[in-house]
Design an enzyme around this catalytic site. Structure first.
Site, PDB file in Angstrom:
ATOM      1  N   ARG A  33      -9.999 -11.776   1.538  1.00 29.63           N
ATOM      2  CA  ARG A  33     -10.846 -12.826   0.969  1.00 29.63           C
ATOM      3  C   ARG A  33     -10.163 -14.193   1.045  1.00 29.63           C
ATOM      4  O   ARG A  33     -10.835 -15.217   1.096  1.00 29.63           O
ATOM      5  CB  ARG A  33     -11.236 -12.450  -0.473  1.00 29.63           C
ATOM      6  CG  ARG A  33     -10.088 -12.384  -1.439  1.00 29.63           C
ATOM      7  CD  ARG A  33     -10.428 -11.587  -2.702  1.00 29.63           C
ATOM      8  NE  ARG A  33     -10.484 -10.139  -2.429  1.00 29.63           N
ATOM      9  CZ  ARG A  33     -10.861  -9.238  -3.329  1.00 29.63           C
ATOM     10  NH1 ARG A  33     -11.232  -9.612  -4.531  1.00 29.63           N
ATOM     11  NH2 ARG A  33     -10.886  -7.957  -3.000  1.00 29.63           N
ATOM     12  N   LYS A  37       0.861  -1.188   0.000  1.00 24.60           N
ATOM     13  CA  LYS A  37       0.000   0.000   0.000  1.00 24.60           C
ATOM     14  C   LYS A  37       0.889   1.227   0.000  1.00 24.60           C
ATOM     15  O   LYS A  37       1.899   1.253   0.691  1.00 24.60           O
ATOM     16  CB  LYS A  37      -0.877   0.019   1.257  1.00 24.60           C
ATOM     17  CG  LYS A  37      -2.011  -0.974   1.235  1.00 24.60           C
ATOM     18  CD  LYS A  37      -2.855  -0.841   2.490  1.00 24.60           C
ATOM     19  CE  LYS A  37      -3.937  -1.897   2.543  1.00 24.60           C
ATOM     20  NZ  LYS A  37      -4.974  -1.760   1.514  1.00 24.60           N
TER      21      LYS A  37
HETATM   22  N1  BES Z   1      -8.015  -3.983   4.119  1.00 25.81           N
HETATM   23  C1  BES Z   1      -8.210  -3.562   2.791  1.00 25.81           C
HETATM   24  C2  BES Z   1      -9.556  -2.848   2.581  1.00 25.81           C
HETATM   25  C3  BES Z   1      -9.725  -1.523   3.271  1.00 25.81           C
HETATM   26  C4  BES Z   1      -9.549  -0.351   2.582  1.00 25.81           C
HETATM   27  C5  BES Z   1     -10.129  -1.448   4.589  1.00 25.81           C
HETATM   28  C6  BES Z   1      -9.740   0.866   3.189  1.00 25.81           C
HETATM   29  C7  BES Z   1     -10.321  -0.231   5.218  1.00 25.81           C
HETATM   30  C8  BES Z   1     -10.134   0.928   4.497  1.00 25.81           C
HETATM   31  C9  BES Z   1      -8.193  -4.776   1.851  1.00 25.81           C
HETATM   32  O1  BES Z   1      -7.396  -5.831   2.247  1.00 25.81           O
HETATM   33  C10 BES Z   1      -7.658  -4.289   0.543  1.00 25.81           C
HETATM   34  O2  BES Z   1      -6.554  -3.873   0.507  1.00 25.81           O
HETATM   35  N2  BES Z   1      -8.492  -4.365  -0.492  1.00 25.81           N
HETATM   36  C11 BES Z   1      -8.112  -3.934  -1.783  1.00 25.81           C
HETATM   37  C12 BES Z   1      -8.542  -4.982  -2.771  1.00 25.81           C
HETATM   38  C13 BES Z   1      -8.038  -4.749  -4.158  1.00 25.81           C
HETATM   39  C14 BES Z   1      -6.552  -4.949  -4.207  1.00 25.81           C
HETATM   40  C15 BES Z   1      -8.737  -5.692  -5.097  1.00 25.81           C
HETATM   41  C16 BES Z   1      -8.825  -2.618  -2.069  1.00 25.81           C
HETATM   42  O3  BES Z   1     -10.007  -2.497  -1.751  1.00 25.81           O
HETATM   43  O4  BES Z   1      -8.183  -1.723  -2.587  1.00 25.81           O
HETATM   44 ZN    ZN Z   2      -5.364  -5.613   1.645  1.00 30.81          ZN
END
Ligand code: BES
Ligand code: ZN
Ligand code: ZN
Length: 475
Positions: A329, A254
């Site tokens: 997931r 991230k």
């Molecule tokens: N933990 C994150 C989702 C999240 C985002 C939680 C903002 C709280 C606030 C999750 O694991 C994630 O990173 N999801 C990605 C998925 C994508 C790579 C398909 C996302 O939503 O960007």
């Molecule tokens: Zn994630």
């Protein structure tokens, strides 16, 4: 926070009214009543009279609108009252409901106590900044003993879950999360078993192992159970919570600073499930309920899984990992497969799963998707409104399923650039064979700046909705 019914109110008083004539039941004198009546005419919702040794608050309930909206206004009044009492360094308040709204004192106290929450473990001046308010007393007619017990339990459950969400990774590793869940089980009266790395490997929980591979700390899989002597469900209800104790994104790192700051809260689903189990245990609900928490951090360590890897999940499905940040997931899928062994009548999962859900609905509502029947979905909707933990349903149409088909494996762990909340839901659906509902709480679980009775940091939305649903189960 301590709640008690006390016959003769003394000290700070909060009267709840919805008609000015109810002021006659207070011990206010004529000029005070005239002053309050004037304030209410000017549309004040809360006024106070300073009796030097104590304050008398008059809270006027706005009874316009639907029942669930009126309840929420009372919770917010409770939050406002909390601010005022703490500013005055008050330690207690006595609530007296003179209004026609039966549950007014309950709602006011709920908002008040949830607003009073603080996370001070890491503050060196904790004593100085701690809220003074500690006791909420009720007059006899304001609340029943049963309601009082429910309120005390539910508020405690939410606060315990908030604590877990607010804990940084440095304390709350996957193993520590297991230990904290065990402690909650002891207190709440439910059974807990925590599986460690060796067992997870032996069972071939490939999703959890892949996400954990970049970490030096072991994963855990916590299994909670509430099984009273008599229960009304034919088969267990299973709750699954995403327990990513920190989400760096893994090798699909991230971008810091903005998107990683809050990722200690990526175990909010686990906290919500643990909180629900605590409430269910304390209230000894006549239901057989299981809680499952797959937990690990998601890190880009030396041995981390890489985009392009094909992993074999616990149920045998092969998954092409195209983004290591879509890790939630993967761990949930293994837990959802594990849930099949109970032949459950219902499964709910709570997960901070996608930024897409947060983008779509902000901190206002939880996204839900699922295969449960319409009756269950309606009950969830009404519990969501009643508790002001609103739920909005998205469709699990086939087209979204097509988006997670892989060229070289059964599935891939991301869809296209759009529809992200639903493609994540579709991924989870693949691992279910029972009536199921998924709650994406990414937008609601953690607040950058607090509001009313939802403080900055961990919110733990979903607990009150779910406990309401379970308390009304079968009715
Ligand atoms: N933990 C994150 C989702 C999240 C985002 C939680 C903002 C709280 C606030 C999750 O694991 C994630 O990173 N999801 C990605 C998925 C994508 C790579 C398909 C996302 O939503 O960007
Ligand atoms: Zn994630
Ligand atoms: Zn995550």
């Amino acid at each position: 926070m301590f709640f008690k019914i006390q016959k003769a109110p003394k000290g700070n008083l909060a009267y709840l009214i919805d008609q000015t004539t109810q002021l006659d039941e207070t011990d206010l004198d004529k000029s005070e009543k005239a002053y309050i009546a004037q304030q209410l005419k000017n549309e004040a919702k809360m006024c106070s009279i300073n009796r030097y040794t104590h304050q008398i608050y008059i809270l006027f309930i706005d009874t316009k609108g639907a029942e669930w909206l009126i309840a929420e206004k009372m919770r917010k009044q409770g939050a406002a009252l909390c601010g005022s009492l703490n500013q005055l360094k008050a330690t207690e308040v006595h609530i007296s409901n003179l209004s026609t709204q039966k549950r007014a004192a309950y709602f006011l106290a709920e908002g008040l106590s949830l607003a009073n929450y603080q996370f001070l473990k890491y503050k060196s001046n904790a004593k100085k900044i701690a809220h003074s308010l500690n006791d909420i007393f009720f007059t006899n007619q304001s609340i029943t003993v049963k309601e009082l017990n429910e309120l005390q339990t539910i508020v405690a459950a939410v606060c315990k879950a908030r604590d877990l969400i607010n804990e940084p990774l440095q304390y709350l590793t996957a193993e520590q999360l297991g230990k904290d869940i065990q402690a909650l089980g002891k207190e709440g009266g439910f059974k807990v078993q925590v599986l460690g790395k060796a067992k997870i490997e032996q069972m071939k929980m490939g999703g959890i192992m892949a996400v954990n591979s970049g970490s030096i700390l072991p994963p855990t899989f916590s299994i909670m159970e509430h099984r009273p002597q008599k229960f009304i469900n034919k088969a267990p209800i299973v709750l699954v919570g995403k327990g990513i104790v920190y989400d760096t994104g893994g090798l699909s790192l991230k971008p810091t600073p903005n998107s990683m700051d809050r990722m200690k809260s990526d175990m909010s689903g686990a906290a919500v499930v643990a909180g629900i189990m605590y409430a269910v245990g304390m209230l000894d609900l006549p239901l057989h309920i299981i809680g499952l928490v797959p937990a690990t951090e998601n890190r880009p360590g030396e041995n981390a899984y890489v985009p392009g890897d094909v992993i074999t999940m616990y149920d045998g499905t092969t998954v092409e990992v195209l983004n290591t940040d879509a890790e939630g997931r993967l761990v949930l899928a293994d837990a959802l497969h594990y849930a099949k062994k109970y032949r459950p009548e219902l499964v709910f999962d709570f997960a901070t799963l996608t930024g897409a859900a947060a983008n779509a609905f902000g901190d206002v509502a939880m996204c839900t998707m699922g295969t449960a029947n319409e009756h269950t979905k309606q009950k969830i909707q009404s519990s969501g409104f009643a508790q002001f933990e609103k739920v909005i349903e998205l469709p699990l149409w086939d087209e979204y399923g097509q988006m997670i088909k892989s060229d070289i494996a059964d599935l891939k762990n991301i869809g296209g650039p759009t529809g992200g909340a639903i493609t994540a839901g579709k991924f989870l659906e693949h691992f279910t064979d029972y009536p199921w509902m998924h709650f994406d709480i990414a937008g609601v679980s953690h607040h950058i700046s607090g509001k009313d009775y939802r403080p900055t940091g961990g919110v733990a939305m979903g607990i009150r909705m779910m406990v309401d649903f379970l308390m009304n189960y079968g009715k």
